[in-house]
Design a protein around this motif. Structure first.
Motif, PDB file in Angstrom:
ATOM      1  N   GLN A 142       1.248   0.520 -15.893  1.00 29.03           N
ATOM      2  CA  GLN A 142       2.590  -0.034 -15.791  1.00 29.03           C
ATOM      3  C   GLN A 142       3.329   0.542 -14.585  1.00 29.03           C
ATOM      4  OE1 GLN A 142       3.754  -2.567 -18.456  1.00 29.03           O
ATOM      5  NE2 GLN A 142       1.622  -2.476 -17.802  1.00 29.03           N
ATOM      6  N   VAL A 210       3.958  -5.426 -18.085  1.00 25.76           N
ATOM      7  CA  VAL A 210       4.288  -5.758 -16.696  1.00 25.76           C
ATOM      8  C   VAL A 210       3.037  -5.629 -15.837  1.00 25.76           C
ATOM      9  CG1 VAL A 210       5.741  -5.207 -14.719  1.00 25.76           C
ATOM     10  CG2 VAL A 210       6.639  -4.911 -17.047  1.00 25.76           C
ATOM     11  N   SER A 212       1.614  -5.630 -11.941  1.00 18.84           N
ATOM     12  CA  SER A 212       2.225  -5.294 -10.653  1.00 18.84           C
ATOM     13  C   SER A 212       1.197  -5.306  -9.529  1.00 18.84           C
ATOM     14  CB  SER A 212       2.872  -3.906 -10.723  1.00 18.84           C
ATOM     15  OG  SER A 212       3.319  -3.501  -9.445  1.00 18.84           O
TER      16      SER A 212
END
Length: 282
Positions: A142, A210, A212
């Motif tokens: 994350q 999330v 990324s």
């Protein structure tokens, strides 16, 4: 043999057909679907179909023993249950049933970060069947390090034997079936349970995980230095990445194209495997 009446299905295709007749069509598409035109998904199956096993005869070896040791875990056969999300979309017992079945088969379960059951409960369900059942934890690094740290602590406290870091998902693959069905989050009553109560207070929705494109080897190094658990990379297809992973002290690689659910132009994982093995010397 063929499935009929109450007889269980004997082939994976029969199992898929049986499940398809029971599942909500939206959830069936989520489980079955791949990215883009689903070329990589189909090629995975075709590539396995092209493989042949070349038998040897009169070897005098006695009964076969398929058991292996994987990162210290004894498995009755060289098959690991890979991480998949949201099992409670298929059945109320969800990941608990998967954990019990994996433990009964004597092999290793990789529990998904996107599980609809918390990892501690998954591990407990496996060990209720077999005291030495092995459960590993799949992790998306994350962008907020404190969130990753909290997830790692949960996996450690649950007694997981390894961290399996998915590295092929800087962004989510475009899945046409989910877009067509408007499937973007879990229905009421279900949550990504491992995401509850983390720093920042995410409630456990799908969007709390999330992805990324900014994550790098530096982030992996930070993870490795912050845990005593072995780290496995899931989603490696390029030999150069495999060599880099070995140099970085990664314990193992899971050669995968995410089931064809990420990059639709990716090669079949099983056909990428020989070059990876050569790159890291076995």
């Amino acid at each position: 043999m063929t499935a009929g009446g109450d007889q269980p299905p004997w082939l994976l295709g029969q199992l898929r057909d049986k499940a398809g007749s029971r599942l909500d069509p939206v959830h069936r598409d989520f489980f079955e679907g791949g990215a883009g035109r689903e070329t990589a998904l189909a090629e995975n199956e075709r590539a396995f179909g092209r493989l042949a096993l070349l038998p040897r005869v009169l070897r005098g070896a006695g009964p076969a023993d398929t058991a292996v040791t994987l990162l210290g875990a004894r498995a009755a056969l060289p098959v690991v249950v890979s991480p998949t999300a949201f099992h409670r979309l298929a059945h109320p017992d969800g990941e608990l049933a998967t954990a019990r079945a994996t433990a009964a088969a004597g092999t290793v379960l990789i529990s998904s970060m996107a599980s609809t059951t918390a990892v501690a409960e998954v591990a407990a369900a496996a060990r209720a069947v077999r005291a030495d059942a092995a459960v590993w934890f799949q992790l998306y690094l994350q962008p907020a390090p404190e969130v990753t740290d909290a997830l790692v602590r949960r996996a450690e406290q649950a007694g997981c034997g390894a961290l399996v870091v998915t590295v092929d998902s800087p962004v989510l693959g475009r899945r046409a079936r989910d877009e067509r069905n408007g499937f973007h989050d879990l229905p009421p009553g279900l949550a990504a349970e491992n995401m509850r109560g983390l720093p920042g207070g995410p409630p456990g929705g799908v969007r709390d995980i999330v992805l990324s494109p900014g994550l790098s080897w530096d982030d992996l190094r930070r993870l490795r230095d912050g845990t005593a658990l072995p780290v496995v990379l899931k989603g490696v297809l390029h030999p150069d990445d495999a060599r880099r992973a070995a140099d970085e002290g990664v314990a193992a690689l899971l050669v995968s194209n995410h089931g064809g659910r990420q990059l639709d132009a990716a090669p079949a994982a099983v056909e990428a495997l020989p070059a990876i093995v050569a790159a890291v010397g076995g």
